[in-house]
Design a protein around this motif. Structure first.
Motif, PDB file in Angstrom:
ATOM      1  N   ALA A 457      58.784 -40.471  62.974  1.00 51.20           N
ATOM      2  CA  ALA A 457      57.975 -39.823  64.002  1.00 51.20           C
ATOM      3  C   ALA A 457      56.932 -38.924  63.338  1.00 51.20           C
ATOM      4  O   ALA A 457      57.190 -38.338  62.281  1.00 51.20           O
ATOM      5  CB  ALA A 457      58.860 -38.998  64.930  1.00 51.20           C
ATOM      6  N   PRO A 458      55.754 -38.798  63.932  1.00 50.96           N
ATOM      7  CA  PRO A 458      54.732 -37.918  63.358  1.00 50.96           C
ATOM      8  C   PRO A 458      55.053 -36.452  63.599  1.00 50.96           C
ATOM      9  O   PRO A 458      55.815 -36.102  64.516  1.00 50.96           O
ATOM     10  CB  PRO A 458      53.465 -38.336  64.098  1.00 50.96           C
ATOM     11  N   ASP A 459      54.455 -35.592  62.795  1.00 53.00           N
ATOM     12  CA  ASP A 459      54.588 -34.146  62.996  1.00 53.00           C
ATOM     13  C   ASP A 459      53.543 -33.625  63.980  1.00 53.00           C
ATOM     14  O   ASP A 459      53.681 -32.525  64.503  1.00 53.00           O
ATOM     15  CB  ASP A 459      54.437 -33.420  61.655  1.00 53.00           C
ATOM     16  N   LEU A 460      52.495 -34.437  64.209  1.00 56.31           N
ATOM     17  CA  LEU A 460      51.463 -34.067  65.173  1.00 56.31           C
ATOM     18  C   LEU A 460      50.778 -35.337  65.662  1.00 56.31           C
ATOM     19  O   LEU A 460      50.467 -36.224  64.869  1.00 56.31           O
ATOM     20  CB  LEU A 460      50.423 -33.135  64.525  1.00 56.31           C
ATOM     21  N   ILE A 461      50.562 -35.413  66.980  1.00 56.29           N
ATOM     22  CA  ILE A 461      49.837 -36.539  67.584  1.00 56.29           C
ATOM     23  C   ILE A 461      48.502 -36.023  68.086  1.00 56.29           C
ATOM     24  O   ILE A 461      48.441 -35.045  68.833  1.00 56.29           O
ATOM     25  CB  ILE A 461      50.646 -37.150  68.753  1.00 56.29           C
ATOM     26  N   LEU A 462      47.421 -36.693  67.651  1.00 57.45           N
ATOM     27  CA  LEU A 462      46.080 -36.357  68.129  1.00 57.45           C
ATOM     28  C   LEU A 462      45.627 -37.425  69.113  1.00 57.45           C
ATOM     29  O   LEU A 462      45.830 -38.612  68.893  1.00 57.45           O
ATOM     30  CB  LEU A 462      45.084 -36.291  66.965  1.00 57.45           C
ATOM     31  N   ILE A 463      44.995 -36.998  70.197  1.00 59.77           N
ATOM     32  CA  ILE A 463      44.433 -37.897  71.194  1.00 59.77           C
ATOM     33  C   ILE A 463      42.935 -37.648  71.265  1.00 59.77           C
ATOM     34  O   ILE A 463      42.502 -36.516  71.524  1.00 59.77           O
ATOM     35  CB  ILE A 463      45.066 -37.650  72.590  1.00 59.77           C
ATOM     36  N   ASP A 464      42.145 -38.673  71.018  1.00 62.34           N
ATOM     37  CA  ASP A 464      40.694 -38.531  71.120  1.00 62.34           C
ATOM     38  C   ASP A 464      40.313 -38.608  72.591  1.00 62.34           C
ATOM     39  O   ASP A 464      40.144 -39.687  73.158  1.00 62.34           O
ATOM     40  CB  ASP A 464      39.994 -39.633  70.322  1.00 62.34           C
ATOM     41  N   GLY A 465      40.217 -37.450  73.224  1.00 62.94           N
ATOM     42  CA  GLY A 465      39.907 -37.408  74.648  1.00 62.94           C
ATOM     43  C   GLY A 465      40.256 -36.058  75.240  1.00 62.94           C
ATOM     44  O   GLY A 465      40.760 -35.159  74.561  1.00 62.94           O
ATOM     45  N   GLY A 466      39.999 -35.937  76.538  1.00 61.56           N
ATOM     46  CA  GLY A 466      40.232 -34.681  77.235  1.00 61.56           C
ATOM     47  C   GLY A 466      41.555 -34.640  77.964  1.00 61.56           C
ATOM     48  O   GLY A 466      42.513 -35.319  77.601  1.00 61.56           O
ATOM     49  N   LYS A 467      41.584 -33.851  79.064  1.00 60.69           N
ATOM     50  CA  LYS A 467      42.842 -33.604  79.781  1.00 60.69           C
ATOM     51  C   LYS A 467      43.474 -34.882  80.311  1.00 60.69           C
ATOM     52  O   LYS A 467      44.681 -35.050  80.269  1.00 60.69           O
ATOM     53  CB  LYS A 467      42.588 -32.627  80.930  1.00 60.69           C
ATOM     54  N   GLY A 468      42.647 -35.796  80.848  1.00 61.97           N
ATOM     55  CA  GLY A 468      43.207 -37.017  81.423  1.00 61.97           C
ATOM     56  C   GLY A 468      43.926 -37.865  80.397  1.00 61.97           C
ATOM     57  O   GLY A 468      45.069 -38.318  80.628  1.00 61.97           O
ATOM     58  N   GLN A 469      43.297 -38.096  79.263  1.00 63.11           N
ATOM     59  CA  GLN A 469      43.936 -38.899  78.220  1.00 63.11           C
ATOM     60  C   GLN A 469      45.181 -38.217  77.671  1.00 63.11           C
ATOM     61  O   GLN A 469      46.201 -38.856  77.427  1.00 63.11           O
ATOM     62  CB  GLN A 469      42.953 -39.162  77.069  1.00 63.11           C
ATOM     63  N   VAL A 470      45.114 -36.899  77.486  1.00 63.82           N
ATOM     64  CA  VAL A 470      46.267 -36.158  76.966  1.00 63.82           C
ATOM     65  C   VAL A 470      47.426 -36.217  77.959  1.00 63.82           C
ATOM     66  O   VAL A 470      48.581 -36.420  77.576  1.00 63.82           O
ATOM     67  CB  VAL A 470      45.875 -34.696  76.662  1.00 63.82           C
ATOM     68  N   SER A 471      47.138 -36.057  79.254  1.00 62.55           N
ATOM     69  CA  SER A 471      48.201 -36.112  80.266  1.00 62.55           C
ATOM     70  C   SER A 471      48.866 -37.487  80.297  1.00 62.55           C
ATOM     71  O   SER A 471      50.090 -37.606  80.408  1.00 62.55           O
ATOM     72  CB  SER A 471      47.623 -35.777  81.642  1.00 62.55           C
ATOM     73  N   SER A 472      48.056 -38.539  80.172  1.00 59.26           N
ATOM     74  CA  SER A 472      48.609 -39.893  80.178  1.00 59.26           C
ATOM     75  C   SER A 472      49.493 -40.131  78.959  1.00 59.26           C
ATOM     76  O   SER A 472      50.579 -40.706  79.054  1.00 59.26           O
ATOM     77  CB  SER A 472      47.473 -40.920  80.196  1.00 59.26           C
ATOM     78  N   ALA A 473      49.027 -39.683  77.786  1.00 61.91           N
ATOM     79  CA  ALA A 473      49.811 -39.850  76.564  1.00 61.91           C
ATOM     80  C   ALA A 473      51.103 -39.045  76.627  1.00 61.91           C
ATOM     81  O   ALA A 473      52.172 -39.520  76.216  1.00 61.91           O
ATOM     82  CB  ALA A 473      48.978 -39.423  75.357  1.00 61.91           C
ATOM     83  N   TYR A 474      51.017 -37.827  77.165  1.00 63.39           N
ATOM     84  CA  TYR A 474      52.207 -36.975  77.260  1.00 63.39           C
ATOM     85  C   TYR A 474      53.229 -37.577  78.227  1.00 63.39           C
ATOM     86  O   TYR A 474      54.440 -37.528  77.978  1.00 63.39           O
ATOM     87  CB  TYR A 474      51.804 -35.584  77.712  1.00 63.39           C
TER      88      TYR A 474
END
Length: 603
Positions: A457-474
């Motif tokens: 597992a990674p120690d940090l996940i980066l999402i290239d995008g704003g709130k919508g993309q982050v919410s979907s990934a989370y």
């Protein structure tokens, strides 16, 4: 040690071959090749072993598998393939994912001069390999200046009606518009080939004869062209810091262990011209000596790449290792390939230069490692994470108005991008253009195996995008039971200017904006930009593939024969698109049910 070495050695052959040492779990510990399998394997069970590392490996051996080969060269090739595929823990491993570049001269009336990377074939003439793409491009530039050979692709060459800019700046003789005859162009190609083979003196002699002949018949403009070529050739020879008048091909292999690093530096001399070098840092080196690293490199490198006329090596291999390496290389090359040290002044100068460059490469690597460590520490502090960050994974989505949606996942680990762990996902079964659904699908597919207990597992996940993309990934992580993994969105700033990014957190924490000069932000930008590059290249390839494929090829139940019948009946896709179900059913081989399926698929 439970392994009965005496009983096993009694069964071994004295033929050449490859041996694989396995532990109790069946994991391959080490792969080696031998001129004499029995003699080589027996050397591991002596009282005095070469190093504590080898002794520790031998203590874990539960079984040994062997494969005999007809020749030592076959053993060398098999050993290299197994090392690349199995990555044994105790093998010094040189990862050579990118092949070495070559200069290529195609064949035909007007051969093309170009850059080539891959396995050479018999369809063209190849010169090299070269240590870097820079060395190839520099050589091509010299050849353009001296011999004015074309570098354009065949499709461009065949469709030109007037010469390009290269002709205007005297880097091409304009064969596309027949400004040069086939015979004269062939002469230039021959001179370029001779230059690449190290026959500079012969090239100078021929150019001088041509210049004098042109001057004698009062063709002074042509004589001036030859004069300029001769001057260019002299300039190249004068610029060469260390050169050989013999026009020989030599590789210089130098291994250096210093400042906690083990570096093997490969320098190349082709046609008497020193082309630069390439430092390599092997994995799984442990406490291996520099001599061991040099021997491992020679076995792995020349199993894949052509050997030069001779090798200069420092430190010199052990006597037995040197004899075996020379024997295997001679068999692969079909001629003797001596392995020597720096006996002459020229060879010593080459070795000293390679050694100095290896030392500089180690210094640069350690400085880069320290710099990356500072950036990771700054990122951990900025994000207020309790654990140190060693592995970062970043996601990005790329598409053109919903077409050919591709998601990328790139990995930063061990103070650099780890390309072997990159992944692309072709997104399916979503509404075209729905970036949120695409992001959720990509994250679900990437971490499904980790949720099942496989992988790291990674120690940090980066999402290239704003709130919508982050919410979907989370949400995808939460469904997998991995919501505890730290996640961060990278929203582009005003006018998408670098340095104005806003960092978005999934758990409702206030967004964070770091100063443009912050080292943590620089690291985030580097990883984010790589994810974007990897996504867009994958998307372009997928889009190009889709646009080259006719819709007729994806129709359900329609193979080559029925597709041909449809084309014959309706003249192509436009005709099939306007056909009714009844008209489709009239085509031989297409039933009413299949016609309805075809109509539904198209509409």
């Amino acid at each position: 040690m439970n392994f009965d070495s005496k009983a096993f050695l009694a069964t071994l052959t004295e033929l050449p071959g490859v041996y694989r040492m396995l532990d109790a779990g069946g994991v391959v510990l080490y792969v080696g090749k031998a001129k004499n399998l029995k003699k080589r394997v027996a050397s591991y069970f002596r009282d005095n072993l070469a190093s504590p590392r080898i002794a520790h490996m031998v203590s874990q051996i539960a079984s040994i598998e062997t494969t005999s080969t007809r020749t030592e060269a076959e053993a060398l090739l098999l050993e290299n393939n197994l090392i690349k595929s199995l990555s044994p823990r105790y093998n010094i491993l040189f990862r050579d994912d990118k092949s070495y570049p070559y200069i290529v001269l195609t064949r035909g009336d007007f051969p093309r001069l170009g850059f080539y990377r891959g396995n050479p074939d018999r369809k063209a003439d190849y010169f090299g390999p070269y240590p870097s793409s820079w060395a190839v491009r520099d050589s091509i530039h010299l050849l353009q200046k001296m011999f004015r050979l074309r570098t354009c692709e065949d499709t461009v060459f065949a469709n030109r009606s007037r010469p390009c800019l290269l002709y205007q700046i005297k880097r091409c003789s304009g064969p596309c518009v027949e400004y040069i005859s086939t015979e004269d162009y062939a002469r230039d190609v021959q001179l370029a080939s001779m230059f690449l083979l190290g026959k500079q003196q012969e090239v100078t002699k021929r150019l001088t004869e041509s210049m004098e002949a042109a001057a004698s018949r009062l063709a002074f403009e042509q004589a001036a062209v030859y004069r300029d070529q001769i001057q260019s050739l002299h300039q190249v020879q004068e610029k060469q810091f260390v050169s050989s008048s013999k026009g020989e091909d030599v590789d210089i292999v130098v291994a250096l262990k210093e400042a906690g690093q083990l570096c093997v530096n490969l320098a190349m001399v082709r046609g008497g011209r020193h082309l630069g070098d390439r430092p390599l840092f092997p994995s799984n080196a442990g406490d291996s000596s520099a001599s061991d690293a040099a021997a491992a490199f020679i076995r792995q490198h020349y199993a894949l790449h052509p050997a030069p006329a001779r090798l200069l090596v420092a430190p010199m291999l052990a006597a037995e290792e040197k004899t075996e390496a020379e024997s295997a290389l001679a068999e692969l090359a079909g001629r003797p390939v001596p392995i020597q040290d720096g006996r002459s002044l020229l060879y010593k100068a080459w070795l000293d230069m390679a050694l100095q460059n290896a030392r500089l490469a180690i210094l640069a690597r350690n400085q880069a490692t320290a710099h990356q460590g500072r950036r990771l520490a700054a990122l951990q502090e900025a994000l207020q994470l309790p654990e140190a960050i060693a592995r970062i994974e970043c996601f990005d989505i790329s598409h053109t108005q919903g077409e050919a949606t591709v998601a990328s996942c790139v990995v930063y680990q061990d103070n650099g991008m780890k390309k072997a762990d990159y992944r692309r996902f072709n997104i399916r079964d979503i509404q075209p253009g729905d970036d949120y659904a695409a992001m959720r699908q990509a994250v679900t597919r990437r971490y499904g195996s980790i949720a099942a207990g496989e992988g790291r597992a990674p120690d940090l996940i980066l999402i290239d995008g704003g709130k919508g993309q982050v919410s979907s990934a989370y949400a995808a992580l939460a469904d997998l039971g991995l919501a505890h993994l730290p996640m961060l969105g990278v929203a582009k700033g005003e006018e998408r200017k670098p340095g104005l990014e806003t960092l978005i957190f999934p758990e409702g924490r206030e967004p964070l904006q770091l100063p443009p000069e912050h080292p943590a932000l620089h690291l985030i930008q580097e990883v984010r930009d790589e994810a974007h590059r990897f996504a867009i290249t994958g998307h372009r390839a997928q889009r190009g593939k889709a646009r080259k494929t006719s819709k007729l090829e994806s129709l359900p139940g329609v193979g080559p024969a029925r597709r041909k019948a449809l084309v014959n009946r309706f003249g192509g896709l436009p005709g099939v698109l306007v056909a009714s179900v009844e008209q489709l059913a009239e085509v031989p081989g297409i039933s009413r049910d299949l016609a309805e399926k075809i109509y539904s698929a198209l509409h």
